[in-house]
Design a protein around this motif. Structure first.
Motif, mmCIF file in Angstrom:
data_model
loop_
_atom_site.group_PDB
_atom_site.id
_atom_site.type_symbol
_atom_site.label_atom_id
_atom_site.label_comp_id
_atom_site.label_asym_id
_atom_site.label_seq_id
_atom_site.Cartn_x
_atom_site.Cartn_y
_atom_site.Cartn_z
ATOM 1 N N ARG A 144 3.121 12.069 193.042
ATOM 2 C CA ARG A 144 2.596 10.699 193.044
ATOM 3 C C ARG A 144 3.702 9.708 192.719
ATOM 4 N NH1 ARG A 144 2.723 6.495 190.865
ATOM 5 N NH2 ARG A 144 3.920 7.496 189.211
ATOM 6 N N ARG A 145 4.010 8.860 193.645
ATOM 7 C CA ARG A 145 5.010 7.828 193.429
ATOM 8 C C ARG A 145 4.506 6.531 194.045
ATOM 9 N NH1 ARG A 145 10.193 9.102 192.717
ATOM 10 N NH2 ARG A 145 10.279 6.901 192.162
ATOM 11 N N SER A 146 4.998 5.433 193.540
ATOM 12 C CA SER A 146 4.605 4.150 194.123
ATOM 13 C C SER A 146 5.224 4.008 195.501
ATOM 14 C CB SER A 146 5.086 3.007 193.232
ATOM 15 O OG SER A 146 4.439 3.060 191.999
ATOM 16 N N ILE A 147 4.404 3.634 196.436
ATOM 17 C CA ILE A 147 4.856 3.432 197.811
ATOM 18 C C ILE A 147 4.571 1.977 198.182
ATOM 19 C CG2 ILE A 147 4.311 4.027 200.225
ATOM 20 C CD1 ILE A 147 5.975 6.164 198.835
ATOM 21 N N ARG A 148 5.566 1.341 198.781
ATOM 22 C CA ARG A 148 5.402 -0.092 199.074
ATOM 23 C C ARG A 148 5.567 -0.445 200.546
ATOM 24 N NH1 ARG A 148 8.072 0.485 194.151
ATOM 25 N NH2 ARG A 148 6.945 -0.406 192.399
ATOM 26 N N ARG A 149 5.671 0.568 201.379
ATOM 27 C CA ARG A 149 5.689 0.351 202.843
ATOM 28 C C ARG A 149 4.832 1.444 203.469
ATOM 29 N NH1 ARG A 149 8.176 -3.246 201.049
ATOM 30 N NH2 ARG A 149 10.153 -4.177 201.692
ATOM 31 N N LYS B 35 14.848 9.140 193.735
ATOM 32 C CA LYS B 35 14.703 9.841 192.461
ATOM 33 C C LYS B 35 14.053 8.931 191.422
ATOM 34 C CE LYS B 35 17.598 12.951 189.864
ATOM 35 N NZ LYS B 35 18.288 12.522 188.683
ATOM 36 N N LYS B 36 13.168 9.514 190.636
ATOM 37 C CA LYS B 36 12.463 8.700 189.648
ATOM 38 C C LYS B 36 13.350 8.415 188.440
ATOM 39 C CE LYS B 36 8.121 8.714 187.054
ATOM 40 N NZ LYS B 36 7.287 7.572 187.395
ATOM 41 N N PHE B 37 13.162 7.255 187.885
ATOM 42 C CA PHE B 37 13.900 6.856 186.677
ATOM 43 C C PHE B 37 13.063 7.260 185.473
ATOM 44 C CE2 PHE B 37 14.560 3.304 183.576
ATOM 45 C CZ PHE B 37 15.853 3.645 183.212
ATOM 46 N N MET C 61 11.541 -4.462 196.750
ATOM 47 C CA MET C 61 11.035 -3.602 195.693
ATOM 48 C C MET C 61 9.546 -3.764 195.434
ATOM 49 S SD MET C 61 10.229 -5.430 192.722
ATOM 50 C CE MET C 61 10.014 -4.002 191.708
ATOM 51 N N THR C 62 9.021 -4.853 195.794
ATOM 52 C CA THR C 62 7.668 -5.065 195.298
ATOM 53 C C THR C 62 6.800 -5.789 196.323
ATOM 54 O OG1 THR C 62 6.450 -5.838 193.385
ATOM 55 C CG2 THR C 62 8.337 -7.166 194.015
ATOM 56 N N ASN C 63 5.672 -6.280 195.853
ATOM 57 C CA ASN C 63 4.706 -6.753 196.827
ATOM 58 C C ASN C 63 4.839 -8.227 197.191
ATOM 59 O OD1 ASN C 63 4.029 -7.091 194.198
ATOM 60 N ND2 ASN C 63 1.991 -6.237 194.323
ATOM 61 N N ALA D 48 0.313 5.200 197.604
ATOM 62 C CA ALA D 48 -0.528 4.186 196.981
ATOM 63 C C ALA D 48 0.317 3.317 196.069
ATOM 64 C CB ALA D 48 -1.651 4.847 196.186
ATOM 65 N N GLN D 49 -0.239 2.159 195.788
ATOM 66 C CA GLN D 49 0.515 1.182 195.032
ATOM 67 C C GLN D 49 -0.391 0.323 194.172
ATOM 68 O OE1 GLN D 49 3.406 0.881 194.408
ATOM 69 N NE2 GLN D 49 3.482 -1.144 193.526
ATOM 70 N N TRP D 50 0.080 -0.045 193.011
ATOM 71 C CA TRP D 50 -0.592 -1.077 192.208
ATOM 72 C C TRP D 50 -0.241 -2.418 192.850
ATOM 73 C CZ3 TRP D 50 0.909 3.400 189.924
ATOM 74 C CH2 TRP D 50 0.180 3.905 188.848
ATOM 75 N N TYR D 51 -1.163 -3.310 192.936
ATOM 76 C CA TYR D 51 -0.888 -4.661 193.447
ATOM 77 C C TYR D 51 -1.425 -5.643 192.407
ATOM 78 C CZ TYR D 51 -0.494 -8.255 197.128
ATOM 79 O OH TYR D 51 -0.137 -9.343 197.882
ATOM 80 N N SER D 52 -0.667 -5.720 191.303
ATOM 81 C CA SER D 52 -1.165 -6.435 190.123
ATOM 82 C C SER D 52 -1.260 -7.945 190.304
ATOM 83 C CB SER D 52 -0.276 -6.132 188.923
ATOM 84 O OG SER D 52 -0.175 -4.741 188.737
ATOM 85 N N ALA D 53 -0.674 -8.461 191.374
ATOM 86 C CA ALA D 53 -0.751 -9.909 191.597
ATOM 87 C C ALA D 53 -2.203 -10.384 191.714
ATOM 88 C CB ALA D 53 0.025 -10.281 192.852
HETATM 89 C C1 LIG Z 1 -0.166 -1.112 185.209
HETATM 90 C C2 LIG Z 1 0.819 -1.080 186.342
HETATM 91 C C3 LIG Z 1 0.973 -2.193 187.143
HETATM 92 C C4 LIG Z 1 1.873 -2.173 188.199
HETATM 93 N N1 LIG Z 1 1.971 -3.284 189.017
HETATM 94 C C5 LIG Z 1 2.828 -3.267 190.061
HETATM 95 C C6 LIG Z 1 2.919 -4.385 190.947
HETATM 96 O O1 LIG Z 1 2.216 -5.376 190.813
HETATM 97 N N2 LIG Z 1 3.803 -4.333 191.960
HETATM 98 C C7 LIG Z 1 4.598 -3.260 192.169
HETATM 99 O O2 LIG Z 1 5.383 -3.290 193.099
HETATM 100 N N3 LIG Z 1 4.523 -2.160 191.369
HETATM 101 C C8 LIG Z 1 3.647 -2.136 190.316
HETATM 102 N N4 LIG Z 1 3.526 -1.027 189.523
HETATM 103 C C9 LIG Z 1 4.292 0.194 189.853
HETATM 104 C C10 LIG Z 1 5.466 0.456 188.938
HETATM 105 O O3 LIG Z 1 6.520 -0.417 189.236
HETATM 106 C C11 LIG Z 1 5.879 1.918 189.098
HETATM 107 O O4 LIG Z 1 4.824 2.753 188.686
HETATM 108 C C12 LIG Z 1 7.131 2.259 188.325
HETATM 109 O O5 LIG Z 1 8.226 1.552 188.820
HETATM 110 C C13 LIG Z 1 7.426 3.775 188.373
HETATM 111 O O6 LIG Z 1 7.555 4.216 189.714
HETATM 112 P P1 LIG Z 1 6.604 5.343 190.336
HETATM 113 O O7 LIG Z 1 5.199 4.806 190.363
HETATM 114 O O8 LIG Z 1 7.156 5.618 191.710
HETATM 115 O O9 LIG Z 1 6.690 6.548 189.457
HETATM 116 C C14 LIG Z 1 2.641 -1.010 188.458
HETATM 117 C C15 LIG Z 1 2.453 0.117 187.649
HETATM 118 C C16 LIG Z 1 1.558 0.094 186.609
HETATM 119 C C17 LIG Z 1 1.354 1.341 185.771
#
Ligand SMILES: Cc1cc2nc3c(=O)[nH]c(=O)nc-3n(C[C@H](O)[C@H](O)[C@H](O)COP(=O)(O)O)c2cc1C
Length: 248
Positions: A16-21, A201-203, A96-98, A159-164
């Protein structure tokens, strides 16, 4: 030899890793249902289960949500002017982000929101403690969200968090658009799709650095300087391009 439950769990959390594309390939409804089913089993404080889920697949509605969050990135970047100098350069959101547009290809958004009325089920001792009540509410919603993220990984989905979506401006407009009562809280939005990138690689902090056994802990936590160095490294990692494009 078959894998132990622990091995399978570790493999899953590493997968499980954050994916943004994302690719635009659709996701079957039964997979979406299975992902939310796993969230339904998440632990919640005093079994309050304060969650509701909205699945959005239609392109126009996904676009509307992205539009409601678009201005966030402008003021987010602007606020970086306030960052202390020792932390180095300001955020470089690109890549890097959304930022708006990143998610246009992802076929599914799942909004997880909380219904604070369910918190009436908490013991009075918690209800009279605003901070703890809020912690239990947020932690319960976080558990459900992480369950969904892990379930998505089992299907090879990104999957990705989109906290905005949580900001007052965005959440106000999103709630109105989706018919969510104003007193409910948008916890976060999961963007879901087949990955168009490979995470790098994960940090990770070292195990030996973060685990402390027993009571003899004086002087064993990070110094202020070590923490500052970590902050700089974490920022460098997260603002870099920590994902590679895949061949589609
Ligand atoms: C509570 C929470 C909110 C997050 N919100 C965002 C976000 O708004 N945009 C984004 O690009 N990543 C968001 N992330 C993803 C983190 O940046 C990501 O989990 C972290 O860099 C570690 O990378 P990984 O998920 O690939 O292990 C969020 C993660 C968490 C746990």
């Amino acid at each position: 030899m078959s894998k132990s439950g622990y091995d399978m769990l570790l493999e899953l959390v590493q997968k499980r890793r954050s994916i943004r594309r994302f690719k635009s390939d659709p996701i079957d409804d039964h997979i979406i249902e299975k992902i939310i089913e796993v969230a339904r089993w998440a632990p919640s404080g005093f079994a309050t289960q304060p969650w509701e889920f909205i699945v959005i697949k239609e392109k126009e509605h996904r676009q509307a949500i992205v539009d409601f969050t678009a201005s966030y990135w402008d003021y987010c970047l602007d606020m970086e002017k306030a960052r202390p100098e020792w932390q180095g350069k300001t955020w470089q959101l690109k890549g890097m982000t959304n930022e708006p547009g990143d998610y246009s290809e992802a076929p599914v958004y799942i909004i997880l929101f909380g219904d604070p009325r369910a918190l009436d089920a908490l013991p009075m001792g918690v209800q009279c403690d605003k901070h703890r009540k809020q912690l239990i509410y947020q932690s319960s919603l976080a558990n459900a969200f992480l369950h969904m993220q892990l379930a998505a990984a089992t299907f090879g989905l990104g999957a990705q968090w989109y906290s905005a979506v949580q900001t007052p401006y965005s959440s106000c407009l999103i709630k109105d658009y989706l018919g969510i009562p104003p007193e409910f809280d948008i916890y976060d939005m999961m963007v879901l799709g087949y990955p168009a990138i490979k995470p790098t690689k994960k940090f990770l902090r070292k195990f030996s650095e973060i685990v402390h056994w027993g009571i003899d802990n004086k002087g064993k936590f990070r110094t202020d300087q070590e923490t500052r160095d970590f902050v700089k490294r974490a920022r460098a990692w997260v603002t870099g391009m920590h994902a590679k494009k895949t061949q589609s």
